[in-house]
Design an enzyme around this catalytic site. Sequence first.
Site, mmCIF file in Angstrom:
data_model
loop_
_atom_site.group_PDB
_atom_site.id
_atom_site.type_symbol
_atom_site.label_atom_id
_atom_site.label_comp_id
_atom_site.label_asym_id
_atom_site.label_seq_id
_atom_site.Cartn_x
_atom_site.Cartn_y
_atom_site.Cartn_z
ATOM 1 N N SER A 1 8.715 -36.456 -25.882
ATOM 2 C CA SER A 1 7.608 -35.528 -25.740
ATOM 3 C C SER A 1 7.053 -35.727 -24.338
ATOM 4 O O SER A 1 6.644 -36.826 -23.974
ATOM 5 C CB SER A 1 6.536 -35.816 -26.792
ATOM 6 O OG SER A 1 5.444 -34.952 -26.585
ATOM 7 N N ARG B 1 -3.323 2.658 8.642
ATOM 8 C CA ARG B 1 -3.580 1.343 8.029
ATOM 9 C C ARG B 1 -2.301 0.516 8.014
ATOM 10 O O ARG B 1 -1.227 1.052 7.783
ATOM 11 C CB ARG B 1 -3.998 1.505 6.561
ATOM 12 C CG ARG B 1 -5.263 2.280 6.355
ATOM 13 C CD ARG B 1 -5.369 2.688 4.878
ATOM 14 N NE ARG B 1 -6.332 3.751 4.729
ATOM 15 C CZ ARG B 1 -7.504 3.598 4.091
ATOM 16 N NH1 ARG B 1 -7.829 2.459 3.540
ATOM 17 N NH2 ARG B 1 -8.333 4.613 3.991
ATOM 18 N N TYR C 1 9.875 -27.402 -28.493
ATOM 19 C CA TYR C 1 8.548 -26.947 -28.893
ATOM 20 C C TYR C 1 7.525 -27.253 -27.811
ATOM 21 O O TYR C 1 7.763 -28.085 -26.945
ATOM 22 C CB TYR C 1 8.118 -27.591 -30.218
ATOM 23 C CG TYR C 1 7.870 -29.071 -30.129
ATOM 24 C CD1 TYR C 1 6.625 -29.573 -29.748
ATOM 25 C CD2 TYR C 1 8.877 -29.983 -30.425
ATOM 26 C CE1 TYR C 1 6.400 -30.940 -29.643
ATOM 27 C CE2 TYR C 1 8.667 -31.348 -30.325
ATOM 28 C CZ TYR C 1 7.431 -31.818 -29.928
ATOM 29 O OH TYR C 1 7.202 -33.161 -29.812
ATOM 30 N N GLY D 1 -5.752 -10.846 9.016
ATOM 31 C CA GLY D 1 -5.236 -11.110 10.359
ATOM 32 C C GLY D 1 -4.474 -9.929 10.916
ATOM 33 O O GLY D 1 -4.107 -9.913 12.085
ATOM 34 N N CYS E 1 3.417 -32.120 -24.908
ATOM 35 C CA CYS E 1 2.073 -32.160 -25.466
ATOM 36 C C CYS E 1 1.131 -32.199 -24.267
ATOM 37 O O CYS E 1 1.564 -32.201 -23.128
ATOM 38 C CB CYS E 1 1.887 -33.369 -26.377
ATOM 39 S SG CYS E 1 2.348 -34.929 -25.640
ATOM 40 N N MET F 1 -4.047 -5.720 11.826
ATOM 41 C CA MET F 1 -4.949 -4.729 12.385
ATOM 42 C C MET F 1 -5.716 -4.013 11.281
ATOM 43 O O MET F 1 -5.157 -3.653 10.254
ATOM 44 C CB MET F 1 -4.197 -3.693 13.213
ATOM 45 C CG MET F 1 -5.157 -2.881 14.076
ATOM 46 S SD MET F 1 -4.460 -1.345 14.662
ATOM 47 C CE MET F 1 -4.727 -0.297 13.230
ATOM 48 N N LYS G 1 0.831 -1.202 0.000
ATOM 49 C CA LYS G 1 0.000 0.000 0.000
ATOM 50 C C LYS G 1 0.865 1.252 0.000
ATOM 51 O O LYS G 1 0.638 2.176 -0.787
ATOM 52 C CB LYS G 1 -0.914 -0.038 1.237
ATOM 53 C CG LYS G 1 -2.150 0.796 1.115
ATOM 54 C CD LYS G 1 -3.056 0.575 2.333
ATOM 55 C CE LYS G 1 -3.778 -0.776 2.261
ATOM 56 N NZ LYS G 1 -4.260 -1.234 3.563
ATOM 57 N N ARG H 1 -5.576 1.479 -10.147
ATOM 58 C CA ARG H 1 -5.093 0.112 -10.347
ATOM 59 C C ARG H 1 -5.423 -0.315 -11.766
ATOM 60 O O ARG H 1 -6.281 0.291 -12.417
ATOM 61 C CB ARG H 1 -5.711 -0.851 -9.341
ATOM 62 C CG ARG H 1 -7.204 -0.849 -9.364
ATOM 63 C CD ARG H 1 -7.782 -1.703 -8.251
ATOM 64 N NE ARG H 1 -9.237 -1.519 -8.226
ATOM 65 C CZ ARG H 1 -10.034 -1.927 -7.256
ATOM 66 N NH1 ARG H 1 -9.530 -2.525 -6.209
ATOM 67 N NH2 ARG H 1 -11.330 -1.740 -7.313
ATOM 68 N N HIS I 1 -13.557 -35.321 -19.966
ATOM 69 C CA HIS I 1 -13.490 -35.676 -21.380
ATOM 70 C C HIS I 1 -14.139 -34.622 -22.258
ATOM 71 O O HIS I 1 -13.561 -34.143 -23.232
ATOM 72 C CB HIS I 1 -14.175 -37.039 -21.598
ATOM 73 C CG HIS I 1 -14.197 -37.468 -23.039
ATOM 74 N ND1 HIS I 1 -15.285 -37.268 -23.848
ATOM 75 C CD2 HIS I 1 -13.244 -38.042 -23.804
ATOM 76 C CE1 HIS I 1 -15.020 -37.733 -25.054
ATOM 77 N NE2 HIS I 1 -13.782 -38.217 -25.056
#
Lengths: 914, 914
Positions: B805, B99, B892, B108, B872, B110, B29, B351, B481
């Site tokens: 492969s 902050r 590849y 968790g 692959c 403050m 921050k 942002r 599948h």
Amino acid sequence: MAKKYVYFYGFGKENTEGDQTMKAILGGKGANLAEMANADLPVPAGFTVSTEACAYYASHDGKYPDGMLSQLKTQLKKLETKMGKKLGDPKNPLLVSVRSGAAVSMPGMMDTVLNLGLNDKSVLGFIESTGNARTGWDCYRRFIDMFGSVVMGPTTSLEHEDFEQALVELKKKYGAKNDTDLTAEQLKELCDIYKKVYKKKVKKPFPQDPFEQLLASVNAVFGSWNGERAIKYRQINKVTGLLGTAVNVCSMVYGNMGDESGTGVAFTRDGSTGAEAPMGEYLINAQGEDVVAGIRTPKHLDDMPNEKSPIWKKAHKQLHTIMKKLEVHYKYPQDVEFTVEQGTLWMLQTRNAKRTGLAGVRWAVEMATGKDAFTGKTQKKILKPNEALATLTGTDLEQLLFPIFDVAAEKKAEVLAKGLPAGPGAGVGKIVFEASTAEKILKDNPNEKLILVRHETSPEDVGGMWAAQGILTSTGGMTSHAAVVARGWGKCCIAGASDLAINYKARTISAHGKTLKEGDWISLNGSTGIVYVGQLPNEASPVVSGVVGGKKAAQKHPIYQMYKQISDWTDKYRKIAVRTNADSPNDALAARAFGAQGIGLCRTEHMFFEGERIWAVREFILAENLKAREKALAKLLPLQRSDFEGIFKAMDGYGVTIRLIDPPLHEFLPQDKAGQVEMAKRLGTTLSAVTERVKKLHEMNPMLGHRGCRLSITYPELCVMQTRAVIEAACNVAKTGRKVLPEIMVPLIGTKAEFDYCAQVIRTTADAVIKAKKSKVKYLVGTMIEIPRAALTADAVAETAEFFSFGTNDLTQMTFGFSRDDIGSFLPDYLEKKMLPVDPFLTLDVEGVGQLVEMGVKKGRSSRPDLKCGICGEHGGDPASVKFCCKVGLNYVSCSPYRVPIARLAAAQAELGK
Amino acid sequence: MAKKYVYFYGFGKENTEGDQTMKAILGGKGANLAEMANADLPVPAGFTVSTEACAYYASHDGKYPDGMLSQLKTQLKKLETKMGKKLGDPKNPLLVSVRSGAAVSMPGMMDTVLNLGLNDKSVLGFIESTGNARTGWDCYRRFIDMFGSVVMGPTTSLEHEDFEQALVELKKKYGAKNDTDLTAEQLKELCDIYKKVYKKKVKKPFPQDPFEQLLASVNAVFGSWNGERAIKYRQINKVTGLLGTAVNVCSMVYGNMGDESGTGVAFTRDGSTGAEAPMGEYLINAQGEDVVAGIRTPKHLDDMPNEKSPIWKKAHKQLHTIMKKLEVHYKYPQDVEFTVEQGTLWMLQTRNAKRTGLAGVRWAVEMATGKDAFTGKTQKKILKPNEALATLTGTDLEQLLFPIFDVAAEKKAEVLAKGLPAGPGAGVGKIVFEASTAEKILKDNPNEKLILVRHETSPEDVGGMWAAQGILTSTGGMTSHAAVVARGWGKCCIAGASDLAINYKARTISAHGKTLKEGDWISLNGSTGIVYVGQLPNEASPVVSGVVGGKKAAQKHPIYQMYKQISDWTDKYRKIAVRTNADSPNDALAARAFGAQGIGLCRTEHMFFEGERIWAVREFILAENLKAREKALAKLLPLQRSDFEGIFKAMDGYGVTIRLIDPPLHEFLPQDKAGQVEMAKRLGTTLSAVTERVKKLHEMNPMLGHRGCRLSITYPELCVMQTRAVIEAACNVAKTGRKVLPEIMVPLIGTKAEFDYCAQVIRTTADAVIKAKKSKVKYLVGTMIEIPRAALTADAVAETAEFFSFGTNDLTQMTFGFSRDDIGSFLPDYLEKKMLPVDPFLTLDVEGVGQLVEMGVKKGRSSRPDLKCGICGEHGGDPASVKFCCKVGLNYVSCSPYRVPIARLAAAQAELGK
């Protein structure tokens, strides 16, 4: 000076130029012949052309290296001089055999050529000295055939078939039915015909010069090294690093030269009992083939001194002296072949004898203590204890542990079927088909003997399996549920008896036309896999009675005494600890008696099947929310706790590794309709609720599914309950003054995160219990390494895990991609085609799985130098695997109680470099 | 001089002491606030106490490091000076928020404390400047609550609940229903009550000194770093290496100070289309919560210049200038929050904006070419092509490839159910339940549009899946599948729509009370997973029409043009080749059009299901001897050959890797009774012969069973047939002048012996075909590395294998011990509990599986330096995984045709270090 290529052997140590360490150069056969000569055995002399000559020949287009030819001539001369015979001599010819022999025996090489040196003239001299014309011409025609087809065949079109055809024609001509019907004259005619056959195909006459015959044979052996078959064999079998093959030229001796000649085989000991009583058989005026062929009935060795000719008494004595000497030289009982040629004894071969476990143990103990355990007879010690251990195998020891059949009775018994020898020993009982029935019968009549017969067993059957004398299944392999459980208990088991048809409905079993019904007696020999009809007499092993039963009488038995001696020796040498896999106090006590130094694997889920517990487990599985699950677990807690109390008591002072629940939940549910109906009724729910849960728990590949730590992560309350049971039990037992060392083990982790999650649940729970009980119990939290990823990331895992136990069963499954339940369809083919040297579930695959184990140990210790590493699972009891475990620095191996002595032996042998 | 612990930010670059690279010290921050100030944005100023100070505080028992306190005072003074306000000032008080903010965001810690600086006096000054007494007292009572419970709570018994109870009582007293019903006076009374509550529990009065408030808050943040929750979070999430948390003290600005104040959010672009048209909303006299709460309806940004006060016109202009600047500074479209306080614009946050794939691509191309593809409008280039590529993800590109719904129509459509977005795009059609029915319907009427709806699909369904517009399943995950096959084809698919009940019998589907029947229209948005009732209008992607269809009109479409530009850029940077997984000539052609440089995986068994072939396959499986098997295979040979011919033609000049049969044989047999009856009839055998074979092929864990090369070893004739089909096709196509490069791949090897066995069968067969055909075709024989053991022993395997492969799907299954079909029961839980960062079947697990891949490459190349290595399987199309593939030096990656552009992008990004 030229390099040495030809090595003489025979006529004692002083004339022999090689020994058994020179396999690489002399080949296996050549080195062994030299070694026998070194032992001053009367070996038919000869010489060996080295593998280096072969290598030169192969890489120089068929040329000999410098000096080889002259050395060959010199050694041949020496052989002729020593033997008093000359190659091709028309009066008293020297005949030789020519054989290939690389450092590793392999097919595809040139076969043996016998009787080399015969020609038209020397055959007459041979006939004169044997006094048998028929034999002479028969040898000659065989030599022409062998030389023609074996030596000349590869480079011409000549084949054995060509000679065979001529033989058939000749037999037809003389109306001879068998080869043996041909007379000496007819065989002489055949020799002439054979020579013509030879000339026709080879385009040259059959060589009459014996030295030409010899060189051609040597060349043929050399040439066969790079023949297509040999190359392919070496490729497939991964035989590499060899120079070539050696060539052995051996003088021939004949046991068929009259009544002062003969041949035989002998063992230096009684191979069954190991008693110092050489056994053997011989035939007078005969050749080796005659003994093997079984045409004449051989005589017993003890008859030899009573033969007519006095030479036999002398030969008999000489043979016994040699056998004694051989045992000392080779430090192992021997199995020999011998020939007596005209009164002279020749040793043709000696090798380590096959013998029973008992015989092996008896010999080893006798040789190292100088005293026969059975007779008390003393003699000179020829072995040190470490050498004695080196002669033994795990199987030898194993054979001492199991009940055995009366040998004579077994020989006469009727065979019903054959399966895999999955759990050694002898089991006799009445056929029963359900585990529950077995339990019921034994409740009413505890002395009843039963054999549980099933297609296959499942965890639900363990009660009945324990109760039965033996287990017989028709499917499943050496590592099926039945086999693994039975071996763990030292119980007799035959698995995968596929020729057995089991009909649960008709309550019968049948095989090969024979049908038996429930309640009929059968007998199982778990060491051979044979199922017998009826009730064979058997007796318990004195070792088991003495060790586990603690019976004083049994402890005086020579077999027990020998077991004790061997065990003491193993502990003297081994460094690695041996633990046991045990799930009950009884198992733990038995293992401790066998020398186990702790429990390496206590499978908590095995306890879930006992008695009423399964109902609490099923209630847990069916529960729909955390509260209901915790309620079910609360019922299990006191039961598990009391199990652990028993185990901790038994293992006072030793570590106990307890694995959290591992199998998928569906294993705890009934898969059959009746069982599901019962479950619904008992748990007060509907059948559809049960069937739906069963369906939901169904998995495509349960081995890779929702099990192991994955269950503890989905249901942390399960992990909490198990931890509480362990730690509460530990605190309770510690209060009684015993030393308790619980080690809680998380199964099936693949990531550090999984371990950390479970470890935190365990530690939080355990610390709270210890605090509440104001106990000082210390515990460890560690993990199984049984998923490849866990081994690969062992450095991270060991940051928080306090010990590793390699679960090599599952690790093998995942490293190979082999489902142990399914390999039956291809593993036999794989072993036959040499895709695998051995079943990797029996002996650890060092190259692959072992790499992961070694990596796991190294990486683990890189983050935690004192990380305790062990192995559980089947491999922990396998000698070759134990050796590997020692090599990679494991702290312990863990195996089933009855394999503890075997693991101890293997651990000692590993240190001794066997 | 003391170390620097407190960093100022705000009032431009010249006053700001940190930047976005300093996350470790300033926290995420703090670093971002500094960066915005550096970009000369009007950020409400403040300062950040560093994580180093926290670390010191934690390890020194709550003491500050030397110098921190004085720095804190100095920076506070600077802030007061710059802001022209003073903390605690009774007239014009400076209020701040406090902050926490570590380098990694974590729960968790403050929580935020707002409005710090209020006390009994300054609240009056605050009321004066806002002109709103109610707001003033409300802020004060909230601050007492927050300070009391958040700052003091952890060390006292004070809780938010204590204040809440007092509030409830006060509301009761005045009969107020909601908090908002309380008047200013009543809130003032509440402040007094709150102070009493505070004093009672804390035993000290509420601190009126603002600096004391500030220090207490800083201490509370520091203290929370080692709170139980934070420690546990860091353990579980493996957050290590952090110093501590920083503390951000930020001056507060208020949008609720009258009509010249306000607050809003804005996007710098149209997030849907990417057009340069900022979009946003704002509210006058309001705070951020009001926009979020949705009590008042915000106005559109474009209305701002028309507000009464002239300051709004100025603010609107200023905001647009800032947004333009932000895009340039951050090189990405931004999403901002702003507040106008009494005429002054403050940027609270910026942002990277969420946007569609189209918007992202349009922005990137526009910024790098200086030209908007849609409008042709030009502007300054702010990105280099490599920077443009870095802003894009694979998903962005993917969105350009699939058919899309008309946005307006989709918004109005009725939602039926929701599932997993398994295959992106828009699919519209009539419900059909069986693949075979779908095929039949389309045979009669090829223009019919169908959606195949099934519980799950199986390989038997591929014909119907191909024919349908989309696939909808009620079970199965992203790698089921249906999902895998659909993505491979670029077909729309929604998998695992578990709220959908499919009733095959009633021919209906229902969800949430709505029932549709077979033949009814449904529409699937495969990118969101939403199933709509009815027929929504959709259109094909111009990219697909242009690339695969080759349509000229589509190629002129701006979307196509942008796709082309991106693709050209990717090829400029990437080094690794991209191949495709394709089983048919059509797939191969499509992939080639998308830029595939060869086929990395051609699965021969997919061809087995087409048309009549399945009957030859079933005949093979049922055959009882070699002759019968060869007869069945002879029928398959010409069919397979012609498939390969088509593929070789399509891939002219590129390598084609063909994998031998892989799945277990049972997948080719009908599992249902009707299918088995048909099979028996058709193959002229008995039903029991069929059912017995099905039963025999059943496996416990088929994934680890009799499949892959194990089939070729059991049935070498199968390997012979497939090799012949490949090589004959290669020879035939080579004759037509095309360049054919077949690469035959052996699947599922675990040992070198397995590979060698298959390779020998392949080479013998192939060489014979080539010789007979007098062809000059060259081929390679290589292997999949998909079993852990193959990777571990890759050095041995590469001695004879010509390429590797990596089959990372199976490798992931075995390395993790995860059955892809079964992880549904625990993977969601695993992802939620952070046992795994991502689904390892979607993104390669670099730590574990990646280790094996890297090992495989290294070991393989140690015996064969030029070993070609590829990947692959699904990971080949996943950007993060492609990056890893580049890193370990693969030659590849191979992925399904429609993922080729994505893989090309990822490959380029990998080289660019994204």
